[in-house]
Scaffold this active site. Structure first.
Site, PDB file in Angstrom:
ATOM      1  N   THR A   5       5.524   1.364  20.648  1.00 35.67           N
ATOM      2  CA  THR A   5       6.614   2.300  20.380  1.00 35.67           C
ATOM      3  C   THR A   5       6.037   3.706  20.351  1.00 35.67           C
ATOM      4  O   THR A   5       5.380   4.106  19.387  1.00 35.67           O
ATOM      5  CB  THR A   5       7.273   1.966  19.023  1.00 35.67           C
ATOM      6  OG1 THR A   5       7.569   0.564  18.996  1.00 35.67           O
ATOM      7  CG2 THR A   5       8.543   2.773  18.803  1.00 35.67           C
ATOM      8  N   ASN A  33       0.354   2.937  21.591  1.00 35.77           N
ATOM      9  CA  ASN A  33       1.240   2.068  20.815  1.00 35.77           C
ATOM     10  C   ASN A  33       2.421   1.630  21.672  1.00 35.77           C
ATOM     11  O   ASN A  33       2.823   2.324  22.595  1.00 35.77           O
ATOM     12  CB  ASN A  33       1.751   2.818  19.572  1.00 35.77           C
ATOM     13  CG  ASN A  33       2.359   1.881  18.548  1.00 35.77           C
ATOM     14  OD1 ASN A  33       1.774   0.832  18.268  1.00 35.77           O
ATOM     15  ND2 ASN A  33       3.506   2.218  18.007  1.00 35.77           N
ATOM     16  N   LYS A  63       0.815  -1.227   0.000  1.00 32.63           N
ATOM     17  CA  LYS A  63       0.000   0.000   0.000  1.00 32.63           C
ATOM     18  C   LYS A  63       0.845   1.273   0.000  1.00 32.63           C
ATOM     19  O   LYS A  63       0.503   2.244  -0.667  1.00 32.63           O
ATOM     20  CB  LYS A  63      -0.947   0.013   1.203  1.00 32.63           C
ATOM     21  CG  LYS A  63      -2.036  -1.036   1.113  1.00 32.63           C
ATOM     22  CD  LYS A  63      -2.988  -0.910   2.286  1.00 32.63           C
ATOM     23  CE  LYS A  63      -3.977  -2.058   2.281  1.00 32.63           C
ATOM     24  NZ  LYS A  63      -5.003  -1.920   3.307  1.00 32.63           N
TER      25      LYS A  63
HETATM   26  P1  ATR Z   1       0.551  -2.441   9.540  1.00 29.79           P
HETATM   27  O1  ATR Z   1       0.864  -1.861   8.199  1.00 29.79           O
HETATM   28  O2  ATR Z   1      -0.225  -3.719   9.516  1.00 29.79           O
HETATM   29  O3  ATR Z   1      -0.031  -1.447  10.494  1.00 29.79           O
HETATM   30  P2  ATR Z   1       3.051  -2.079  10.875  1.00 29.79           P
HETATM   31  O4  ATR Z   1       3.240  -0.731  10.248  1.00 29.79           O
HETATM   32  O5  ATR Z   1       4.226  -2.989  11.005  1.00 29.79           O
HETATM   33  O6  ATR Z   1       1.966  -2.920  10.115  1.00 29.79           O
HETATM   34  O7  ATR Z   1       2.401  -1.844  12.322  1.00 29.79           O
HETATM   35  C1  ATR Z   1       2.087  -2.907  13.174  1.00 29.79           C
HETATM   36  C2  ATR Z   1       1.463  -2.361  14.460  1.00 29.79           C
HETATM   37  O8  ATR Z   1       1.264  -3.457  15.370  1.00 29.79           O
HETATM   38  C3  ATR Z   1       2.354  -1.366  15.189  1.00 29.79           C
HETATM   39  O9  ATR Z   1       1.546  -0.456  15.894  1.00 29.79           O
HETATM   40  C4  ATR Z   1       3.119  -2.286  16.125  1.00 29.79           C
HETATM   41  O10 ATR Z   1       3.646  -1.641  17.264  1.00 29.79           O
HETATM   42  P3  ATR Z   1       5.099  -0.925  17.171  1.00 29.79           P
HETATM   43  O11 ATR Z   1       4.894   0.361  16.444  1.00 29.79           O
HETATM   44  O12 ATR Z   1       5.515  -0.746  18.570  1.00 29.79           O
HETATM   45  O13 ATR Z   1       5.989  -1.880  16.400  1.00 29.79           O
HETATM   46  C5  ATR Z   1       2.028  -3.239  16.549  1.00 29.79           C
HETATM   47  N1  ATR Z   1       2.576  -4.491  17.052  1.00 29.79           N
HETATM   48  C6  ATR Z   1       3.013  -5.543  16.323  1.00 29.79           C
HETATM   49  N2  ATR Z   1       3.470  -6.530  17.130  1.00 29.79           N
HETATM   50  C7  ATR Z   1       3.315  -6.081  18.399  1.00 29.79           C
HETATM   51  C8  ATR Z   1       3.597  -6.625  19.694  1.00 29.79           C
HETATM   52  N3  ATR Z   1       4.128  -7.836  19.840  1.00 29.79           N
HETATM   53  N4  ATR Z   1       3.298  -5.873  20.786  1.00 29.79           N
HETATM   54  C9  ATR Z   1       2.745  -4.635  20.655  1.00 29.79           C
HETATM   55  N5  ATR Z   1       2.466  -4.068  19.459  1.00 29.79           N
HETATM   56  C10 ATR Z   1       2.745  -4.770  18.347  1.00 29.79           C
END
Ligand code: ATR
Length: 274
Positions: free
Chosen positions: A153, A151, A65
């Site tokens: 992070t 979030n 995307k």
């Molecule tokens: P997408 O395009 O599907 O949103 P992404 O940009 O990689 O994929 O974002 C994934 C989201 O899931 C993020 O908010 C991520 O948190 P971080 O920004 O801290 O990485 C969250 N996420 C994924 N795995 C996680 C985990 N184990 N614990 C907490 N948050 C998680």
């Protein structure tokens, strides 16, 4: 016959061909809509080749995307906010144009299909990745009384806060700081994929709250299960959002918005049969 496709990787199990084919049947419109797996390195070549060969429209799904957005010569306001596109077409001048219908799909499902009005509600969004960026604009346009983006992070949530500051001054939080109640909690993290949940205190659910997982699965996602367990009034996954974003894409391409009830009923029935 007009040619359309959804591109992604993987894309084999996409429901988009079935959804768009049913939409086209509502208008007796002949349409060819396929799911095509495209590698990241091949995206630009594929997209340009598809339209050069007379293709009419592409849907774009993960992980392309953001890259598809970069390829576009013209984008809608929504796509510019999202920095991502899920709908591509050529405009009257032949320019590659991109839109993003994910946020409209989310709002249409929550409000239109489930009767939950977002205006004046307290909304908590979990996650700050591409999926969340893609829906924040239309969500903010519904005028929630409060919006918090939580979030893991924090810096990523703060980046979103800065990018959307002109539309709304929303708050960001760490999961362990959440101590107030919300009427609508939307999971936009990718954690459901691995069967996990963000670490949420149950106090975030106000009486009558709606839990919405932007992911969908054949059985309850962990977040939908969590919502049901803790008494959410509505606990929904993203299947309705998928159908509604498809209807918005269809409207961009064909100038007519299809009805979604029959498709929603059919996909729901298939799911309950397992
Ligand atoms: P997408 O395009 O599907 O949103 P992404 O940009 O990689 O994929 O974002 C994934 C989201 O899931 C993020 O908010 C991520 O948190 P971080 O920004 O801290 O990485 C969250 N996420 C994924 N795995 C996680 C985990 N184990 N614990 C907490 N948050 C998680």
């Amino acid at each position: 016959m007009s040619r359309f496709a959804v591109i992604g990787m993987p894309v084999k199990h996409s429901k988009s061909p079935a959804i768009h084919t049913q939409f086209a049947q509502q208008f007796n419109m002949p349409m060819d809509y396929e799911a095509i797996a495209v590698e990241q390195d091949d995206l630009a070549h594929f997209v340009h080749g598809f339209f050069a060969a007379g293709g009419k429209g592409l849907n774009v799904t993960l992980p392309h995307k953001e890259d598809a957005f970069s390829l576009c010569e013209a984008v809608s306001v929504r796509a510019a906010q999202a920095k991502a596109t899920n709908t591509l077409y050529l405009d009257q001048n032949g320019n590659l144009s991109g839109d993003n219908t994910d946020g409209l799909g989310l709002v249409a499902d929550i409000e239109g299909n489930h009767g939950f009005e977002i205006a004046q509600k307290r909304v908590l969004v979990l996650g700050a990745g591409g999926a969340v960026r893609g829906v924040l604009g239309p969500l903010i346009e519904r005028r929630p009384s409060r919006l918090v983006v939580a979030n893991r992070t924090r810096a990523k949530a703060e980046r979103l806060q800065g990018d959307f500051a002109e539309l709304m001054n929303f708050d960001v939080a760490d999961y362990d700081q959440l101590n107030s109640a919300f009427d609508l909690v939307i999971n936009g993290t990718s954690m459901s994929v691995s069967g996990r949940l963000p670490p949420l205190p149950v106090e975030v659910l106000a009486p009558g709250a709606c839990c919405y997982d932007m992911m969908y699965a054949d059985s309850d996602t962990p977040f939908v299960g969590w919502g049901k367990l803790h008494g959410a009034h509505l606990a929904l996954d993203g299947l309705g959002m998928l159908v509604e974003q498809a209807a918005e894409s269809f409207a961009i391409w064909h100038g007519k918005r299809p009805g979604t009830d029959a498709v929603l009923a059919q996909l729901g029935a298939q799911r309950s049969l397992g």
